[in-house]
Design a protein around this motif. Structure first.
Motif, short mmCIF file in Angstrom:
data_model
loop_
_atom_site.label_atom_id
_atom_site.label_comp_id
_atom_site.label_asym_id
_atom_site.label_seq_id
_atom_site.Cartn_x
_atom_site.Cartn_y
_atom_site.Cartn_z
N UNK A 178 -6.86 5.56 5.28
CA UNK A 178 -6.21 4.25 5.14
C UNK A 178 -7.10 3.29 4.36
N UNK A 179 -8.41 3.31 4.65
CA UNK A 179 -9.33 2.42 3.95
C UNK A 179 -9.42 2.78 2.47
N UNK A 180 -9.54 4.07 2.17
CA UNK A 180 -9.62 4.50 0.77
C UNK A 180 -8.34 4.19 0.03
N UNK A 184 -7.59 1.77 -3.27
CA UNK A 184 -7.12 2.54 -4.43
C UNK A 184 -8.22 3.47 -4.95
N UNK A 185 -8.95 4.06 -4.00
CA UNK A 185 -10.10 4.91 -4.36
C UNK A 185 -9.68 6.37 -4.30
N UNK A 222 1.13 3.76 -2.46
CA UNK A 222 2.10 3.06 -1.63
C UNK A 222 2.73 4.01 -0.61
N UNK A 223 3.15 5.19 -1.09
CA UNK A 223 3.75 6.16 -0.19
C UNK A 223 2.77 6.62 0.88
N UNK A 224 1.51 6.86 0.49
CA UNK A 224 0.50 7.29 1.44
C UNK A 224 0.24 6.21 2.48
N UNK A 225 0.14 4.96 2.03
CA UNK A 225 -0.10 3.85 2.95
C UNK A 225 1.01 3.74 3.98
N UNK A 226 2.25 3.84 3.52
CA UNK A 226 3.38 3.76 4.46
C UNK A 226 3.36 4.93 5.44
#
Length: 231
Positions: A178-180, A184-185, A222-226
């Motif tokens: 989540x942090x990465x 956007x790393x 965005x998809x990963x964050x959600x």
């Protein structure tokens, strides 16, 4: 069976994991003269299991863990069914759906999914017909996997194979992802995913990990964050 609760549950599908750097225990076993039938068990698609687990070593470990949990989990399913606790029943068959798919027990996984939907919809007829079939098939793996468990113990006793990921490590991995993602790393995301591919993942997280890998591969922050917010 009487329904008590009807909360929704989202289905999660996993994509097969890539090969990890473990040695092929199946190949080693065949070289040592192991019977081919050890890897031909009714109800287990070994090709699918290898794809999901990433290597024979991990596959055998997962199959062993799956067999160890059969009787306890089947008893719990029977108890929840008898009590009419559809909320907890759905959670239990949802977990079974994922773990069965991971080890290649595809028919069992589909039956668990059918029972999950039946519990969600309060379909008493489908539950009354399907639950006994589900638990009968599930319990059958206790004996079906016995020979494989013996082979695993003999062949894997000295194998250099990854340790299982603990619940604390799962939580930390999700937090790191989540942090990465927030930064956007991509390099860090790829490193975390690479590290996780070398570990033995719990059933539910193994299913989620397939999606995580796809988001990282597609550079879909965005998809990963959600998706991480749902874990």
């Amino acid at each position: 069976m009487q329904e008590k609760n009807k909360n929704a549950m989202t289905d999660d599908s996993a994509r097969p994991a890539e090969q990890s750097p473990c040695n092929s225990l199946a190949e080693n076993g065949q070289e040592a003269g192991a019977e081919k039938s050890v890897f031909e068990i009714d109800g287990i698609d070994f090709q699918a299991a290898r794809a999901y687990c990433g290597s024979d070593a991990l596959m055998l470990k997962m199959l062993g863990m799956f067999r160890d949990a059969v009787q306890k989990n089947a008893d719990e399913l029977d108890a929840l069914f008898a009590a009419g606790d559809l909320t907890q029943y759905r959670i239990k068959v949802h977990s079974l759906k994922s773990s069965a798919r991971t080890v290649g027990a595809l028919e069992l996984s589909q039956m668990a999914l059918d029972m999950e939907y039946a519990a969600r919809d309060g379909n008493a007829e489908a539950l009354n017909v399907g639950h006994p079939k589900l638990t009968a098939l599930y319990r059958s793996f206790d004996q079906k996997l016995l020979a494989l468990a013996d082979f695993n113990a003999a062949e894997n006793s000295g194998a250099d194979c990854p340790a299982a990921l603990s619940e604390d490590e799962v939580r930390k991995s999700v937090a790191d992802l989540r942090a990465a993602c927030g930064n956007f790393d991509l390099d860090v995301l790829e490193r975390i995913v690479g590290d996780l591919q070398t570990r033995l993942l719990p059933g539910d997280f193994s299913a989620a990990f397939g999606k995580i890998r796809e988001f990282v591969k597609d550079v879909d922050f965005a998809g990963l964050s959600d998706f991480l917010d749902t874990l």
